[in-house]
Design a protein around this motif. Structure first.
Motif, short mmCIF file in Angstrom:
data_model
loop_
_atom_site.label_atom_id
_atom_site.label_comp_id
_atom_site.label_asym_id
_atom_site.label_seq_id
_atom_site.Cartn_x
_atom_site.Cartn_y
_atom_site.Cartn_z
N ILE A 125 0.86 -1.19 0.00
CA ILE A 125 0.00 0.00 0.00
C ILE A 125 0.89 1.23 0.00
CG2 ILE A 125 -1.70 1.32 1.31
CD1 ILE A 125 -2.81 -1.31 2.36
N THR A 126 0.78 2.04 -1.03
CA THR A 126 1.61 3.23 -1.11
C THR A 126 1.17 4.27 -0.08
OG1 THR A 126 2.54 4.88 -2.60
CG2 THR A 126 0.22 4.36 -2.90
N THR A 132 -3.67 8.99 3.42
CA THR A 132 -4.91 9.77 3.22
C THR A 132 -6.12 9.02 3.76
OG1 THR A 132 -5.11 8.91 0.95
CG2 THR A 132 -4.04 11.06 1.24
N ALA A 133 -6.14 7.69 3.61
CA ALA A 133 -7.25 6.92 4.16
C ALA A 133 -7.33 7.07 5.68
CB ALA A 133 -7.11 5.44 3.78
N GLY A 207 1.96 9.08 8.53
CA GLY A 207 0.67 8.52 8.19
C GLY A 207 0.52 7.05 8.54
N THR A 208 -0.60 6.68 9.13
CA THR A 208 -1.04 5.35 9.57
C THR A 208 -0.34 4.88 10.85
OG1 THR A 208 0.49 3.82 8.42
CG2 THR A 208 -1.37 4.73 7.12
N ARG A 209 0.61 5.63 11.34
CA ARG A 209 1.31 5.26 12.57
C ARG A 209 0.60 5.87 13.79
NH1 ARG A 209 6.88 3.65 11.42
NH2 ARG A 209 7.26 3.80 9.17
N GLU A 245 -12.06 17.06 8.27
CA GLU A 245 -12.79 17.43 9.49
C GLU A 245 -13.99 16.52 9.73
OE1 GLU A 245 -11.34 19.58 11.27
OE2 GLU A 245 -9.92 20.29 9.77
N LYS A 246 -14.65 16.09 8.66
CA LYS A 246 -15.86 15.27 8.77
C LYS A 246 -15.53 13.77 8.87
CE LYS A 246 -19.30 16.40 6.11
NZ LYS A 246 -20.17 16.53 4.91
N LEU A 247 -14.48 13.34 8.17
CA LEU A 247 -14.22 11.91 8.02
C LEU A 247 -13.04 11.41 8.85
CD1 LEU A 247 -14.69 11.58 4.13
CD2 LEU A 247 -16.41 11.40 5.95
#
Length: 254
Positions: A125-126, A132-133, A207-209, A245-247
């Motif tokens: 997964i890049t 961003t996810a 990111g993701t950490r 902000e929403k997600l």
């Protein structure tokens, strides 16, 4: 006979993308190949949790790079993979994210191919997709962007300038890898070629950490906000970043 025996004892290299940081994002095939490896050649952004999946008897060789400092030059990494494979070893070349997206994986495989060494590619997964996810920022969205561009923040190898006008007018979400140090240059080029100073941007650090942080700002503020962030970080430019902000769902150490 000697040629045949040499072929039978020739090693094999698996180019494995380790994902963006969260060890749970490693693929099942990546997990299996790492466990089978006799040699693991790994980069700076590979987490300790993923490295720990390797066999205790496996030789682990660090060849990490960071801004303005290369532990091992790229040509020496290429040769290292060749040498270990020619010793008859099962080698895993382990990289953060996906090896074919700004990972120089293609260059390493070209060297292996030139030496007649067999290899495989295990995608990862890049960072753009994973970070961003986890930040709640869809790269595409019907109300915001129907395309996405992945762009390196490093100077191109041949020194040629990117077509900034095409980038700025693409109406795509723009994701800059390794762009933190060049954030002022990036913002200036995008503003010069027509993007609004208020265009929403995000910087995703780690990111993701568990220590992930997300910074939001307008394009004109990007250089100043970038001073608050640390590498590894991605810069995302586009109205999709306003959806953070929403997600926003991942709260790391919080």
């Amino acid at each position: 006979m000697s040629t045949c025996q040499n072929h039978l004892h020739r090693g094999f290299v698996s180019l494995v993308g380790a994902g963006p940081g969260d060890p749970d994002l490693l693929t099942v095939k990546g997990f299996r190949v790492i466990q089978q490896a006799e040699v693991v050649v790994y980069d700076r952004l590979v987490s300790a949790d993923i490295l720990a999946l390797a066999n205790d008897q496996a030789e682990k060789i660090y060849v990490g790079k960071q801004l303005d400092y290369h532990c091992v030059p790229q040509d020496q990494i290429n040769q290292l993979l060749v040498d270990k494979a020619l010793e008859g070893k099962r080698v895993v070349r382990l990289k953060g994210g996906d090896s074919f997206i700004f990972g120089r994986g293609g260059e390493e495989l070209e060297t292996l191919a030139e030496h007649g060494i067999d290899f495989e590619v295990v995608p990862g997964i890049t960072a753009a997709a994973g970070a961003t996810a986890y930040a709640g920022i869809p790269l595409t969205h019907r109300d915001h962007a129907q395309a996405v561009q992945f762009i390196t923040g490093h100077v191109q190898k041949d020194g040629k300038e990117m077509d900034w006008q095409a980038v700025a007018q693409s109406n795509a979400t723009l994701v800059f890898y390794m762009g933190l140090k060049q954030s002022g240059y990036i913002a200036d080029k995008l503003l010069t070629h027509g993007l609004s100073a208020e265009m929403p941007c995000a910087i995703i650090e780690n990111g993701t950490r568990p220590e992930q942080r997300v910074f939001r700002c307008g394009l004109s503020e990007l250089p100043n906000v970038a001073k608050q962030a640390k590498s590894p970080a991605l810069i995302v430019v586009g109205s999709v970043t306003a959806l953070h902000e929403k997600l926003d769902w991942f709260h790391g150490d919080a």
